[in-house]
Design a protein around this motif. Structure first.
Motif, PDB file in Angstrom:
ATOM      1  N   ALA A  45       0.840  -1.196   0.000  1.00 34.71           N
ATOM      2  CA  ALA A  45       0.000   0.000   0.000  1.00 34.71           C
ATOM      3  C   ALA A  45       0.876   1.248   0.000  1.00 34.71           C
ATOM      4  O   ALA A  45       0.385   2.346  -0.217  1.00 34.71           O
ATOM      5  CB  ALA A  45      -0.905  -0.004   1.228  1.00 34.71           C
ATOM      6  N   GLN A  46       2.157   1.066   0.239  1.00 33.73           N
ATOM      7  CA  GLN A  46       3.078   2.205   0.227  1.00 33.73           C
ATOM      8  C   GLN A  46       3.317   2.645  -1.210  1.00 33.73           C
ATOM      9  O   GLN A  46       3.845   1.881  -2.005  1.00 33.73           O
ATOM     10  CB  GLN A  46       4.416   1.823   0.848  1.00 33.73           C
ATOM     11  CG  GLN A  46       4.355   1.585   2.331  1.00 33.73           C
ATOM     12  CD  GLN A  46       5.748   1.307   2.860  1.00 33.73           C
ATOM     13  OE1 GLN A  46       6.417   0.404   2.404  1.00 33.73           O
ATOM     14  NE2 GLN A  46       6.157   2.099   3.823  1.00 33.73           N
ATOM     15  N   ALA A  47       2.925   3.845  -1.505  1.00 30.13           N
ATOM     16  CA  ALA A  47       3.117   4.353  -2.858  1.00 30.13           C
ATOM     17  C   ALA A  47       3.764   5.734  -2.806  1.00 30.13           C
ATOM     18  O   ALA A  47       3.538   6.567  -3.650  1.00 30.13           O
ATOM     19  CB  ALA A  47       1.783   4.404  -3.597  1.00 30.13           C
ATOM     20  N   MET A  48       4.575   5.936  -1.790  1.00 31.42           N
ATOM     21  CA  MET A  48       5.264   7.206  -1.628  1.00 31.42           C
ATOM     22  C   MET A  48       6.517   7.222  -2.489  1.00 31.42           C
ATOM     23  O   MET A  48       7.024   6.176  -2.887  1.00 31.42           O
ATOM     24  CB  MET A  48       5.659   7.402  -0.152  1.00 31.42           C
ATOM     25  CG  MET A  48       4.490   7.330   0.818  1.00 31.42           C
ATOM     26  SD  MET A  48       3.501   8.795   0.838  1.00 31.42           S
ATOM     27  CE  MET A  48       4.575   9.866   1.752  1.00 31.42           C
ATOM     28  N   LEU A  49       7.013   8.397  -2.730  1.00 36.09           N
ATOM     29  CA  LEU A  49       8.245   8.562  -3.488  1.00 36.09           C
ATOM     30  C   LEU A  49       9.362   7.766  -2.818  1.00 36.09           C
ATOM     31  O   LEU A  49       9.574   7.884  -1.618  1.00 36.09           O
ATOM     32  CB  LEU A  49       8.612  10.050  -3.548  1.00 36.09           C
ATOM     33  CG  LEU A  49       9.787  10.412  -4.437  1.00 36.09           C
ATOM     34  CD1 LEU A  49       9.450  10.099  -5.899  1.00 36.09           C
ATOM     35  CD2 LEU A  49      10.118  11.880  -4.290  1.00 36.09           C
TER      36      LEU A  49
END
Length: 123
Positions: free
Chosen positions: A87-91
């Motif tokens: 679910a981590q979709a950070m830069l």
């Protein structure tokens, strides 16, 4: 050859396992599942014909990063491709997963076409 299409799903959320299994079974894959890193590693030791692992990266206990590190330490497991599912979709998250040893990265909610393309590439 069904054994060549065996996928291990490691995720601490049964809803994710259920959804992934349903989609992958409809595409001809045989799915096994584990609800954490420790259980996933145990299944990998027992089932020598797993072609690909779909690894949730954020789990309580042994997370995906730690599980991949353990796989990379084991000569029998380090050759099994791991696709990070998170679910981590950070830069920077994609790069972190790939640097940890994943061959691919799919963010949740999962794009089935992207996942299928990765599976075809590594099975």
């Amino acid at each position: 050859m069904e054994d060549q299409k065996k996928v291990l799903i490691i995720d601490d959320d049964n809803r994710n396992i259920f959804a992934l299994t349903a989609v992958l079974k409809s595409k001809g894959y045989h799915c096994l599942s584990a609800i954490g890193g420790e259980e996933g590693l145990q299944l990998l030791e027992e089932q020598k014909d797993i072609a690909v692992v779909l690894m949730d990266m954020m789990m309580p206990g042994m997370d995906g990063y730690e599980a991949m590190a353990k796989m990379n330490e084991d000569p029998e497991l380090k050759g099994i491709p791991v696709i990070a599912v998170t679910a981590q979709a950070m830069l920077g998250d994609r790069e972190r997963c790939l640097n940890a040893g994943a061959v691919g990265y799919v963010s949740k909610p999962i794009n089935v076409d992207t996942l299928t393309d990765l599976l075809v590439k590594y099975i």
